[in-house]
Design a protein around this motif. Structure first.
Motif, PDB file in Angstrom:
ATOM      1  N   TYR A  23      13.096  -2.573  -1.288  1.00 42.48           N
ATOM      2  CA  TYR A  23      12.126  -2.674  -2.384  1.00 42.48           C
ATOM      3  C   TYR A  23      11.278  -1.404  -2.397  1.00 42.48           C
ATOM      4  O   TYR A  23      10.901  -0.878  -1.339  1.00 42.48           O
ATOM      5  CB  TYR A  23      11.231  -3.900  -2.210  1.00 42.48           C
ATOM      6  N   MET A  24      10.978  -0.938  -3.604  1.00 42.14           N
ATOM      7  CA  MET A  24      10.233   0.303  -3.732  1.00 42.14           C
ATOM      8  C   MET A  24       9.127   0.142  -4.763  1.00 42.14           C
ATOM      9  O   MET A  24       9.322  -0.453  -5.830  1.00 42.14           O
ATOM     10  CB  MET A  24      11.171   1.444  -4.134  1.00 42.14           C
ATOM     11  N   THR A  25       7.949   0.688  -4.410  1.00 47.21           N
ATOM     12  CA  THR A  25       6.799   0.681  -5.309  1.00 47.21           C
ATOM     13  C   THR A  25       6.318   2.110  -5.493  1.00 47.21           C
ATOM     14  O   THR A  25       6.121   2.838  -4.509  1.00 47.21           O
ATOM     15  CB  THR A  25       5.649  -0.170  -4.741  1.00 47.21           C
ATOM     16  N   ASN A  32      -0.025   1.179  -9.973  1.00 43.09           N
ATOM     17  CA  ASN A  32       1.296   1.271  -9.352  1.00 43.09           C
ATOM     18  C   ASN A  32       2.309   0.488 -10.173  1.00 43.09           C
ATOM     19  O   ASN A  32       1.954  -0.320 -11.030  1.00 43.09           O
ATOM     20  CB  ASN A  32       1.261   0.795  -7.908  1.00 43.09           C
ATOM     21  N   PRO A  35       6.475  -3.812  -6.921  1.00 42.57           N
ATOM     22  CA  PRO A  35       7.720  -3.674  -6.155  1.00 42.57           C
ATOM     23  C   PRO A  35       8.952  -3.883  -7.023  1.00 42.57           C
ATOM     24  O   PRO A  35       9.005  -4.808  -7.829  1.00 42.57           O
ATOM     25  CB  PRO A  35       7.595  -4.760  -5.086  1.00 42.57           C
ATOM     26  N   HIS A  36       9.930  -3.003  -6.855  1.00 40.86           N
ATOM     27  CA  HIS A  36      11.209  -3.105  -7.568  1.00 40.86           C
ATOM     28  C   HIS A  36      12.326  -3.095  -6.538  1.00 40.86           C
ATOM     29  O   HIS A  36      12.382  -2.227  -5.665  1.00 40.86           O
ATOM     30  CB  HIS A  36      11.404  -1.925  -8.539  1.00 40.86           C
ATOM     31  N   LYS A  37      13.237  -4.075  -6.666  1.00 37.18           N
ATOM     32  CA  LYS A  37      14.404  -4.088  -5.789  1.00 37.18           C
ATOM     33  C   LYS A  37      15.404  -3.047  -6.282  1.00 37.18           C
ATOM     34  O   LYS A  37      15.707  -2.975  -7.469  1.00 37.18           O
ATOM     35  CB  LYS A  37      15.055  -5.470  -5.798  1.00 37.18           C
ATOM     36  N   GLU A  67       6.057   3.487  -1.803  1.00 30.57           N
ATOM     37  CA  GLU A  67       6.081   2.453  -0.771  1.00 30.57           C
ATOM     38  C   GLU A  67       7.511   1.916  -0.674  1.00 30.57           C
ATOM     39  O   GLU A  67       8.109   1.511  -1.668  1.00 30.57           O
ATOM     40  CB  GLU A  67       5.124   1.319  -1.115  1.00 30.57           C
ATOM     41  N   GLU A  69      10.083  -0.792   1.395  1.00 27.12           N
ATOM     42  CA  GLU A  69      10.072  -1.996   2.232  1.00 27.12           C
ATOM     43  C   GLU A  69      11.476  -2.591   2.334  1.00 27.12           C
ATOM     44  O   GLU A  69      11.980  -3.147   1.363  1.00 27.12           O
ATOM     45  CB  GLU A  69       9.118  -3.044   1.664  1.00 27.12           C
ATOM     46  N   ARG A  71      13.972  -5.522   3.308  1.00 25.72           N
ATOM     47  CA  ARG A  71      13.886  -6.968   3.555  1.00 25.72           C
ATOM     48  C   ARG A  71      15.281  -7.487   3.887  1.00 25.72           C
ATOM     49  O   ARG A  71      16.275  -7.009   3.336  1.00 25.72           O
ATOM     50  CB  ARG A  71      13.348  -7.701   2.321  1.00 25.72           C
ATOM     51  N   LYS A 111       6.699  -1.982   6.029  1.00 28.06           N
ATOM     52  CA  LYS A 111       6.343  -1.172   4.868  1.00 28.06           C
ATOM     53  C   LYS A 111       6.051   0.255   5.308  1.00 28.06           C
ATOM     54  O   LYS A 111       5.313   0.485   6.256  1.00 28.06           O
ATOM     55  CB  LYS A 111       5.120  -1.759   4.155  1.00 28.06           C
TER      56      LYS A 111
END
Length: 666
Positions: A23-25, A32, A35-37, A67, A69, A71, A111
């Motif tokens: 996931y990226m922000t 911002n 979050p986008h997968k 950012e 993350e 998962r 993160k």
């Protein structure tokens, strides 16, 4: 509002990829993206570059941070699947490419905030989000990298007893890890299988038969180690070109007379006149005084604290007197080349054993490895990843922490190589290291100052000096251009992160010793440039000079004995060839020492030569141009050294830039 193109790069190392969901922000100056997968049908494979699109519903302003993350996937919730991302490039709706360097491992549910690649001093970092990231970056690093006292009086080390206690990004790559283990095992197995491990040597020829395949320099050492000319040559261009200095007045403890040495000088000359001309040199192993010998296999071992006098004539350096202990008088004769062949040979062998200790412990371990570790830990703790000096120095810290942890475990621990196979052992080793540390000065780490202090500006055929000074100048020019791009004198004074870095180096490396001449602060760009040059030179060129030739110069044991089994002779005329052989290390010690110096001299398959910066940490035009010019200057020096070496019977290659690593990596 708008679409952002995201390019994600995964490292090439084994295990660098991941099957985790990423996931990226995108974080901007206004808001911002949320979050986008990053949707992909496949995993993030090692060496892959994958492209995605992230659409923000609102205007996020100037892009500042990314950012990231990982998962776990729902079908694989318990699998530990770390990911090594090298970089992310984001193309904004306006078509601007923004580089976000990463170059670290990420675990799931962790993160990570990445900052754009523009280097920034804290005083100019005014955007609140970036300033907060800067502070959080340092807070995390100070938790990961802590100081530890290895022994009182010695430079401090990183707090970690095992490499696995280090953060993943500073540990060996998988390739380096397996290669190190294989090389170590192969060296010991080959030597132990082909040679018996008990007994002593009955001839030098038997020692020559240990290895069937040898490098050219190794064979040269075998064939020339007994000669006075090669014995003296090694003080200039051997493993330890650091202890020799010009002698303008004999110390009282070394009462060499003109009568003793007049036959080795020109007919009408005297020792006094040659000293005035600058032709007399001395090597003093005073730090080994009163050191108690170790016990190996229930047998007492011995070492000396010699003084050696040398004469430079017609382009050659020759030894003219050796005294094996510091206190003159009966029982401590001054040996001369005119003495019996065996007396003179044994005296030189005791000097070579003293060289083993000074080289391995002082000039190699202390001044290269341990000081490199101080520079590395201080950098990690005090310079955030966006700091220009962090970006400049981080390639010069590669693998230093892990290799030092291995050295403390395998070489200088209570059950390591030194206690088992050297005359200095463990307790005496610590005593010696403390003496060496107390003599460490700032100027001794700066080759132009060091050469001048030792009076070696004009001695001929000193290739370490010639190549080292050229490398220093090339590094200095590179660093000067780099530092001047980011700093003015006032910026240097105002950079509290820089001064915290310097303070930790002074406190943990030089232990606040005022006599060391170590700077307490920086007030000008020029002062900072010299210091940064010293750091880079120490961990690259200086380490190469004292490390790379260990097998070639030290593999043939009589030239570099780790221990001696008989005490220094107390009078002349009693030494025989049998007693010389009896003094040498036993077979087990010899084999183990050859294996160690072989291991410590091997190049890695993933080495980074000086000037090689594969990580894209900069995107600004000026530092990128400086790196290119740095590489070009190094290549020019390579050609110059190659041209000289073609004319030499024994080429000096250790400071050829192609043979110099960026860091203390072995």
């Amino acid at each position: 509002m708008g679409k952002y193109k995201i390019q994600v790069f995964t490292g090439t190392a084994l295990g660098a990829g991941t099957s985790n969901k990423i996931y990226m922000t995108l974080i901007g100056s206004i808001s911002n993206s949320g979050p986008h997968k990053l949707k992909t049908l496949t995993a993030f494979w090692p060496g892959s570059r994958q492209t995605f699109t992230v659409e923000s519903e609102s205007n996020i302003g100037e892009l500042l941070l990314v950012e990231v993350e990982p998962r776990p996937r729902s079908l694989l919730p318990h699998i530990d699947d770390d990911w090594f991302c090298t970089k992310i490039i984001v193309t904004t709706p306006e078509g601007v490419n923004v580089l976000f360097p990463c170059y670290c491992w990420m675990g799931r549910d962790e993160k990570l905030f990445l900052r754009h690649s523009i280097a920034m001093l804290k005083t100019k970092d005014t955007v609140p989000q970036l300033l907060a990231h800067r502070q959080e970056n340092l807070k995390k690093r100070r938790q990961e990298f802590k100081w530890s006292v290895y022994a009182p009086g010695l430079p401090h080390t990183v707090l970690a007893k095992s490499p696995h206690e280090l953060p993943a990004e500073v540990r060996f790559s998988f390739t380096r890890e397996k290669e190190f283990q294989f090389t170590s095992g192969a060296a010991f197995m080959k030597l132990k299988l082909e040679n018996p491990l008990n007994g002593t040597w009955n001839s030098f020829e038997a020692i020559k038969e240990i290895l069937s395949e040898k490098p050219e320099t190794y064979e040269y050492v075998e064939n020339n180690w007994m000669t006075d000319e090669f014995f003296a040559y090694q003080f200039l261009n051997g493993l330890n070109p650091m202890i020799i200095k010009r002698c303008s007045k004999l110390p009282e403890k070394f009462p060499v007379t003109n009568e003793m040495v007049k036959s080795f000088l020109p007919d009408t000359s005297t020792l006094e006149s040659e000293m005035k001309k600058g032709n007399i040199f001395i090597c003093d192993y005073e730090r080994l005084r009163d050191i108690e010998g170790n016990v190996i296999s229930n047998q007492k071992q011995y070492l000396a604290a010699p003084l050696c006098l040398l004469f430079s004539t017609q382009g050659k350096l020759m030894p003219i007197a050796i005294q094996l202990n510091q206190q003159p008088g009966p029982g401590n004769p001054i040996f001369l080349p005119s003495d019996s062949e065996n007396d003179w040979l044994l005296a030189k062998i005791f000097v070579r054993n003293a060289e083993f200790n000074e080289h391995e412990l002082n000039f190699h371990l202390l001044r290269a490895h341990l000081m490199g570790e101080v520079f590395t830990v201080a950098t990690m703790r005090n310079l955030p990843s966006c700091h220009p000096l962090y970006k400049l120095l981080i390639p010069h810290t590669r693998y230093n922490l892990q290799i030092n942890i291995l050295a403390r475990s395998l070489l200088i621990s209570e059950d390591g190589y030194f206690p088992k196979f050297t005359a200095i052992g463990n307790k005496s080793m610590t005593t010696f290291l403390k003496r060496a540390a107390s003599s460490l000065t700032y100027s001794s780490l700066c080759i132009p100052d060091n050469i001048k202090e030792r009076g070696l500006e004009t001695i001929p055929n000193y290739f370490y000096r010639d190549d080292g000074l050229e490398l220093w100048d090339i590094i200095y020019k590179f660093v000067s251009g780099f530092v001047s791009h980011y700093y003015k004198d006032q910026d240097v004074k105002d950079d509290n992160e820089l001064h915290s870095w310097l303070t930790e180096i002074r406190e943990n490396g030089f232990l606040e010793r005022s006599e060391a001449g170590f700077p307490k602060s920086f007030g000008t760009v020029k002062e900072l440039v010299k210091f940064i040059t010293m750091v880079i030179f120490t961990v690259s060129a200086q380490h190469a000079a004292v490390n790379s030739g260990q097998f070639e110069f030290g593999g043939f044991m009589p030239n570099f004995p780790s221990t001696l089994r008989c005490p220094p002779p107390r009078q002349k005329g009693e030494t025989t060839m049998d007693s010389v052989l009896e003094a040498l290390p036993d077979i087990s010690t010899t084999i183990n020492t050859i294996a160690v110096v072989y291991l410590l001299s091997q190049e890695s398959a993933d080495r980074y030569p000086l000037g090689h910066y594969p990580e894209e940490l900069f995107s600004e035009e000026v530092p990128l141009k400086l790196i290119t010019q740095f590489k070009n200057n190094l290549q020019d020096l390579e050609k110059k050294i190659d041209s000289r070496n073609r004319k030499l019977a024994l080429p000096y290659t250790y400071l050829n830039p192609r043979n110099v690593d960026n860091s203390v990596a072995i």
